[in-house]
Design a protein around this motif. Structure first.
Motif, PDB file in Angstrom:
ATOM      1  N   ALA A   1      -5.055   0.939  -6.301  1.00 50.13           N
ATOM      2  CA  ALA A   1      -5.692   0.132  -5.263  1.00 50.13           C
ATOM      3  C   ALA A   1      -6.745  -0.784  -5.887  1.00 50.13           C
ATOM      4  O   ALA A   1      -7.469  -0.391  -6.801  1.00 50.13           O
ATOM      5  N   MET A   2      -6.794  -2.015  -5.374  1.00 50.44           N
ATOM      6  CA  MET A   2      -7.756  -3.020  -5.833  1.00 50.44           C
ATOM      7  C   MET A   2      -8.558  -3.504  -4.624  1.00 50.44           C
ATOM      8  O   MET A   2      -8.208  -3.215  -3.480  1.00 50.44           O
ATOM      9  N   ASP A   3      -9.588  -4.290  -4.885  1.00 47.05           N
ATOM     10  CA  ASP A   3     -10.366  -4.901  -3.805  1.00 47.05           C
ATOM     11  C   ASP A   3      -9.509  -5.845  -2.977  1.00 47.05           C
ATOM     12  O   ASP A   3      -8.496  -6.360  -3.459  1.00 47.05           O
ATOM     13  N   LYS A   4      -9.924  -6.084  -1.762  1.00 46.79           N
ATOM     14  CA  LYS A   4      -9.322  -7.067  -0.858  1.00 46.79           C
ATOM     15  C   LYS A   4      -7.853  -6.786  -0.550  1.00 46.79           C
ATOM     16  O   LYS A   4      -7.050  -7.692  -0.374  1.00 46.79           O
TER      17      LYS A   4
ATOM     18  N   TYR B   1      -1.031  -8.494  -2.985  1.00 51.44           N
ATOM     19  CA  TYR B   1      -1.985  -8.374  -1.879  1.00 51.44           C
ATOM     20  C   TYR B   1      -1.214  -8.274  -0.570  1.00 51.44           C
ATOM     21  O   TYR B   1      -0.360  -9.122  -0.284  1.00 51.44           O
TER      22      TYR B   1
ATOM     23  N   ASN C   1       0.807  -1.225   0.000  1.00 51.39           N
ATOM     24  CA  ASN C   1       0.000   0.000   0.000  1.00 51.39           C
ATOM     25  C   ASN C   1       0.839   1.274   0.000  1.00 51.39           C
ATOM     26  O   ASN C   1       0.298   2.368  -0.082  1.00 51.39           O
TER      27      ASN C   1
ATOM     28  N   ARG D   1      -2.561  -2.996  -7.893  1.00 53.41           N
ATOM     29  CA  ARG D   1      -2.144  -3.348  -9.255  1.00 53.41           C
ATOM     30  C   ARG D   1      -0.977  -2.447  -9.634  1.00 53.41           C
ATOM     31  O   ARG D   1      -1.112  -1.230  -9.671  1.00 53.41           O
TER      32      ARG D   1
END
Length: 155
Positions: A120-123, A153, A10, A127
């Motif tokens: 930012a992506m889900d969960k 992730y 992140n 990317r």
């Protein structure tokens, strides 16, 4: 060159637009080319026929498959950087790939990576889009320029 470390996926947005680093040089030997031909079934003579290449190829050498050059990117990227606190990651694909110069057998190549997006992506995923340039030692023109994508992730 020292591998660059990042604390968490992140935080990657902070590095968009920056060169992430450069890998070590790696030889593209005739043996590696032959193994790639066996793995893919692509036995075109320009890659595997050393004797014919001596007569019929510029420079007198076989050349690596373009997709062999592309396939070196994950290994070379591993030398460039590492993101800590990753649960898992996947290759997501390529937006654009160009093979701009052949790689003669016995040449050495390296990767130069620049982060061009971190979305930012889900969960908890991020990317990452990188521009990866595969350079050939002693040549000005690169072998390949690829815009690659992966999703990592956070743990």
């Amino acid at each position: 060159m020292a591998k660059r470390e990042f604390a968490h996926p992140n935080e990657m947005h902070k590095y968009v637009g920056q060169e992430i680093g450069v890998s070590d040089w790696v030889e593209v030997s005739q043996d590696r080319i032959n193994q790639f031909a066996e793995a893919t079934g692509d036995h075109q003579w320009i890659h595997v026929d050393v004797e014919r290449a001596k007569k019929d190829m510029p420079g007198g050498k076989t050349i690596a498959h373009g997709f062999l050059t592309l396939s070196l990117i994950p290994m070379l990227n591993h030398q460039i950087s590492h993101i800590n606190n990753v649960r898992n990651g996947i290759n997501y694909g390529c937006n654009k790939v160009r093979f701009t110069s052949p790689v003669p057998a016995g040449s050495r190549v390296r990767a130069r990576a620049k982060l061009i997006a971190a979305d930012a992506m889900d969960k908890g995923g991020v990317r990452l889009t990188n521009q990866v340039t595969i350079e050939i030692e002693g040549q000005e023109r690169p072998a390949c320029i690829a815009e690659t994508m992966s999703i990592v992730y956070g743990a």
